[in-house]
Design a protein around this motif. Structure first.
Motif, PDB file in Angstrom:
ATOM      1  N   VAL A 368      37.140  39.008  48.221  1.00  0.00           N
ATOM      2  CA  VAL A 368      37.440  37.841  48.754  1.00  0.00           C
ATOM      3  C   VAL A 368      35.980  37.008  48.749  1.00  0.00           C
ATOM      4  O   VAL A 368      36.097  35.562  48.728  1.00  0.00           O
ATOM      5  N   VAL A 369      35.037  37.633  49.114  1.00  0.00           N
ATOM      6  CA  VAL A 369      33.668  36.794  48.955  1.00  0.00           C
ATOM      7  C   VAL A 369      33.306  36.206  47.712  1.00  0.00           C
ATOM      8  O   VAL A 369      33.005  35.018  47.445  1.00  0.00           O
ATOM      9  N   ILE A 370      33.676  36.900  46.401  1.00  0.00           N
ATOM     10  CA  ILE A 370      33.539  36.530  45.148  1.00  0.00           C
ATOM     11  C   ILE A 370      34.281  35.284  44.825  1.00  0.00           C
ATOM     12  O   ILE A 370      34.106  34.300  44.443  1.00  0.00           O
ATOM     13  N   LYS A 371      35.618  35.300  45.273  1.00  0.00           N
ATOM     14  CA  LYS A 371      36.570  34.314  45.147  1.00  0.00           C
ATOM     15  C   LYS A 371      36.140  32.908  45.969  1.00  0.00           C
ATOM     16  O   LYS A 371      36.106  31.917  45.444  1.00  0.00           O
ATOM     17  N   GLU A 372      35.522  33.203  47.056  1.00  0.00           N
ATOM     18  CA  GLU A 372      35.174  31.964  47.714  1.00  0.00           C
ATOM     19  C   GLU A 372      33.547  31.445  47.232  1.00  0.00           C
ATOM     20  O   GLU A 372      33.551  30.143  46.925  1.00  0.00           O
ATOM     21  N   LEU A 373      32.810  32.425  46.689  1.00  0.00           N
ATOM     22  CA  LEU A 373      31.722  31.775  45.786  1.00  0.00           C
ATOM     23  C   LEU A 373      32.049  31.149  44.619  1.00  0.00           C
ATOM     24  O   LEU A 373      31.255  29.912  44.323  1.00  0.00           O
ATOM     25  N   LEU A 374      33.031  31.682  43.999  1.00  0.00           N
ATOM     26  CA  LEU A 374      33.445  31.123  42.724  1.00  0.00           C
ATOM     27  C   LEU A 374      34.289  29.886  42.782  1.00  0.00           C
ATOM     28  O   LEU A 374      34.444  28.780  41.867  1.00  0.00           O
ATOM     29  N   GLY A 375      35.057  29.629  43.817  1.00  0.00           N
ATOM     30  CA  GLY A 375      35.840  28.461  44.176  1.00  0.00           C
ATOM     31  C   GLY A 375      37.098  28.748  43.343  1.00  0.00           C
ATOM     32  O   GLY A 375      37.831  27.617  43.174  1.00  0.00           O
ATOM     33  N   ILE A 379      43.054  34.157  45.241  1.00  0.00           N
ATOM     34  CA  ILE A 379      42.322  35.342  45.096  1.00  0.00           C
ATOM     35  C   ILE A 379      42.928  36.101  43.779  1.00  0.00           C
ATOM     36  O   ILE A 379      42.313  37.152  42.997  1.00  0.00           O
ATOM     37  N   GLY A 380      44.342  36.034  43.279  1.00  0.00           N
ATOM     38  CA  GLY A 380      44.905  36.191  42.444  1.00  0.00           C
ATOM     39  C   GLY A 380      44.303  36.122  41.020  1.00  0.00           C
ATOM     40  O   GLY A 380      44.259  36.871  40.096  1.00  0.00           O
ATOM     41  N   VAL A 381      43.572  34.895  41.046  1.00  0.00           N
ATOM     42  CA  VAL A 381      42.793  34.318  39.904  1.00  0.00           C
ATOM     43  C   VAL A 381      41.572  35.321  39.817  1.00  0.00           C
ATOM     44  O   VAL A 381      41.389  35.675  38.558  1.00  0.00           O
ATOM     45  N   THR A 382      41.000  35.466  40.692  1.00  0.00           N
ATOM     46  CA  THR A 382      39.740  36.364  40.496  1.00  0.00           C
ATOM     47  C   THR A 382      39.995  37.777  40.298  1.00  0.00           C
ATOM     48  O   THR A 382      39.460  38.277  39.256  1.00  0.00           O
ATOM     49  N   ALA A 383      41.233  38.172  40.816  1.00  0.00           N
ATOM     50  CA  ALA A 383      41.645  39.640  40.565  1.00  0.00           C
ATOM     51  C   ALA A 383      42.289  39.883  39.128  1.00  0.00           C
ATOM     52  O   ALA A 383      41.807  40.902  38.530  1.00  0.00           O
ATOM     53  N   GLY A 384      42.753  38.838  38.632  1.00  0.00           N
ATOM     54  CA  GLY A 384      43.352  39.061  37.245  1.00  0.00           C
ATOM     55  C   GLY A 384      42.109  38.695  36.290  1.00  0.00           C
ATOM     56  O   GLY A 384      42.186  39.379  35.397  1.00  0.00           O
ATOM     57  N   VAL A 385      41.186  37.757  36.320  1.00  0.00           N
ATOM     58  CA  VAL A 385      40.122  37.725  35.394  1.00  0.00           C
ATOM     59  C   VAL A 385      39.067  39.015  35.308  1.00  0.00           C
ATOM     60  O   VAL A 385      38.740  39.318  34.305  1.00  0.00           O
ATOM     61  N   TYR A 386      39.121  39.561  36.536  1.00  0.00           N
ATOM     62  CA  TYR A 386      38.169  40.548  36.549  1.00  0.00           C
ATOM     63  C   TYR A 386      38.923  42.063  36.791  1.00  0.00           C
ATOM     64  O   TYR A 386      38.232  42.919  37.389  1.00  0.00           O
ATOM     65  N   ALA A 387      40.053  42.182  36.153  1.00  0.00           N
ATOM     66  CA  ALA A 387      40.799  43.499  36.585  1.00  0.00           C
ATOM     67  C   ALA A 387      40.172  44.560  35.766  1.00  0.00           C
ATOM     68  O   ALA A 387      40.160  45.625  36.157  1.00  0.00           O
ATOM     69  N   HIS A 388      39.595  44.033  34.448  1.00  0.00           N
ATOM     70  CA  HIS A 388      38.801  45.468  33.736  1.00  0.00           C
ATOM     71  C   HIS A 388      37.800  45.961  34.361  1.00  0.00           C
ATOM     72  O   HIS A 388      37.211  47.255  34.412  1.00  0.00           O
ATOM     73  N   VAL A 389      36.979  44.964  35.389  1.00  0.00           N
ATOM     74  CA  VAL A 389      35.794  45.567  35.846  1.00  0.00           C
ATOM     75  C   VAL A 389      36.235  46.396  37.235  1.00  0.00           C
ATOM     76  O   VAL A 389      35.865  47.529  37.235  1.00  0.00           O
ATOM     77  N   ARG A 390      37.357  46.050  37.664  1.00  0.00           N
ATOM     78  CA  ARG A 390      38.043  46.859  38.920  1.00  0.00           C
ATOM     79  C   ARG A 390      38.479  48.145  38.543  1.00  0.00           C
ATOM     80  O   ARG A 390      38.412  49.082  39.073  1.00  0.00           O
ATOM     81  N   LEU A 391      38.871  48.053  37.347  1.00  0.00           N
ATOM     82  CA  LEU A 391      39.567  49.334  36.747  1.00  0.00           C
ATOM     83  C   LEU A 391      38.381  50.531  36.543  1.00  0.00           C
ATOM     84  O   LEU A 391      38.673  51.481  36.921  1.00  0.00           O
ATOM     85  N   ARG A 392      37.343  49.791  35.935  1.00  0.00           N
ATOM     86  CA  ARG A 392      36.356  50.770  35.832  1.00  0.00           C
ATOM     87  C   ARG A 392      35.803  51.139  37.248  1.00  0.00           C
ATOM     88  O   ARG A 392      35.191  52.354  37.218  1.00  0.00           O
ATOM     89  N   LEU A 393      35.621  50.495  37.889  1.00  0.00           N
ATOM     90  CA  LEU A 393      34.993  50.563  39.066  1.00  0.00           C
ATOM     91  C   LEU A 393      36.144  51.942  39.996  1.00  0.00           C
ATOM     92  O   LEU A 393      35.642  52.578  40.758  1.00  0.00           O
ATOM     93  N   GLN A 394      37.254  51.631  39.820  1.00  0.00           N
ATOM     94  CA  GLN A 394      38.492  52.794  40.307  1.00  0.00           C
ATOM     95  C   GLN A 394      37.735  54.186  39.675  1.00  0.00           C
ATOM     96  O   GLN A 394      37.955  55.070  40.393  1.00  0.00           O
ATOM     97  N   ARG A 395      37.531  54.089  38.178  1.00  0.00           N
ATOM     98  CA  ARG A 395      37.421  55.225  37.777  1.00  0.00           C
ATOM     99  C   ARG A 395      36.224  55.659  38.201  1.00  0.00           C
ATOM    100  O   ARG A 395      36.194  57.013  38.623  1.00  0.00           O
TER     101      ARG A 395
END
Length: 411
Positions: A368-375, A379-395
């Protein structure tokens, strides 16, 4: 005895208005069509007044010489009307230019002669399939001009990317949606056509080590403050170039993002509203950016003294040595040269924004903080663009949990 004449209830040009059996009201009248002929149009509403107002608006536009698209219009005529009379008032100029190019190169050649009322989902699906398979060099006649490709019997197979085909489909959907809103079509048949979601555009953001190298190299560059602000806050190129000193509060450590500097076809370098409503935002400035901005202000003051009467007082934070706006294309070239001098791999300027988000995610900053910083608008846009990073962090998180629970590999 002669019966008295019935009082006329409708004025000349008002058209026909009556209540249907289903309770809705319907009005019909003649207007100037997109093909320069006079066409009878129908509009509908829940009340007589609403319906009369709809028809009156169409007739008024027609009387001013503005053509009205009708269900009998060809797709090409309707798209031309929609671009010039509707979309032009709702889109940013550069977006409208891209829409117009899409209509001219793809939609009109492919669907232009079909009647809009008879357009089917099958027509659109066939058109998109053909678009995917057609060499665009041949389709646009470039092979004849350059005496290559199909004209010499050696097709270069220059096909549209899946992303471009999806874009063509979305432009057609937007145009037909307006026809539905105007009661010219009962439904948007383009919505019944499902296209394969294109793969997200691949990008390779800077790693933490590369980001440190980038910042070290930027310290000696005239645009150090711009590069540092781009990497540490994720501002878009146009937002950076549109910043005014009045937008900054260096004492409070904040920046207000209110506009974007863009080059348009008709206006040249122009200040435009931010990309979306969510893009207009107030962000906190990192301490390092505050220091570099203060140094940048001192440098700019010296440039003003040197330029004297040649100085243009634009109020821009980032300008040429004479105070004029920086051209986005020139910044792109400067950035490319800077990367070469710094010994860094070539990336797009926009990849600095991706680098910001990726590095923040890797540091555990909330989405949410990243979404607000990037404008981002959602939040779905933020989550979609950086899904690959979130998957790595989940691992990484799963592995860390396994380590905490004492899991061990089997011998």
């Amino acid at each position: 005895m002669t019966a008295p004449k019935r009082k006329k209830t409708r004025a000349n040009g008002e058209g026909t208005i009556y209540q249907r059996k289903d309770g809705r009201w319907e009005a019909a009248g003649y207007v100037l069509a997109a093909d320069s002929t006079s066409k009878r149009v129908r509009v509908y509403g829940t009340t007589r007044k609403e319906t009369a107002n709809k028809l009156a608006e169409k007739i008024a536009d027609s009387n001013r010489g503005l053509p009205i698209a009708t269900a009998d219009s060809a797709v090409g005529d309707y798209l031309t009307y929609w671009l010039n009379s509707v979309a032009v008032h709702r889109l940013r100029e550069n977006t409208h230019t891209r829409y117009a190019t899409c209509v001219r190169l793809h939609l009109i050649p492919g669907l232009g002669t079909k009647k809009i009322a008879r357009l089917t989902a099958k027509d659109i699906r066939t058109f998109l399939d053909r678009l995917r398979a057609t060499c665009q060099c041949c389709a646009q006649g470039l092979d004849t001009e350059r005496k290559q490709c199909c004209v010499v019997g050696e097709c270069c197979q220059k096909r549209l990317s899946p992303l471009t085909v999806t874009y063509v489909h979305s432009v057609l959907k937007s145009a037909l949606e307006h026809a539905v809103r105007e009661d010219e079509l009962p439904r948007n048949v383009a919505r019944n056509v499902k296209t394969t979601a294109p793969r997200p555009r691949r990008f390779r953001p800077l790693t933490a080590a590369e980001a440190r190298q980038f910042l070290d190299a930027a310290r000696t560059d005239r645009l150090n403050a711009l590069y540092e602000l781009a990497l540490r806050t994720g501002l878009r190129k146009g937002e950076l170039l549109g910043l005014l000193w009045d937008d900054l509060d260096l004492n409070a450590g904040t920046a207000s993002v209110r506009r974007s500097l863009q080059r348009t076809r008709t206006g040249g370098l122009t200040h435009l509203p931010t990309k979306t409503r969510a893009s207009e935002r107030r962000i906190a400035l990192p301490t390092e950016c505050i220091h570099s901005l203060k140094k940048h202000k001192e440098r700019q003051d010296k440039e003003r003294e040197t330029a004297r009467s040649a100085w243009t007082d634009s109020g821009l934070v980032f300008s040429t040595p004479t105070g004029r706006p920086l051209d986005p294309a020139n910044l792109t070239r400067r950035f490319r040269n800077f990367l070469d001098r710094a010994g860094l791999r070539r990336i797009r300027f926009h990849d600095l924004r991706h680098s910001t988000a990726t590095l923040l995610l890797e540091q555990g900053v909330d989405l949410v903080v990243i979404k607000e910083l990037l404008g981002h608008a959602h939040i779905g846009v933020t989550a979609g663009v950086y899904a690959h990073v979130r998957l790595r962090l989940q691992r990484d998180a799963i592995d860390a949990l396994g380590h905490a629970l004492g899991d061990q590999d089997d011998d």
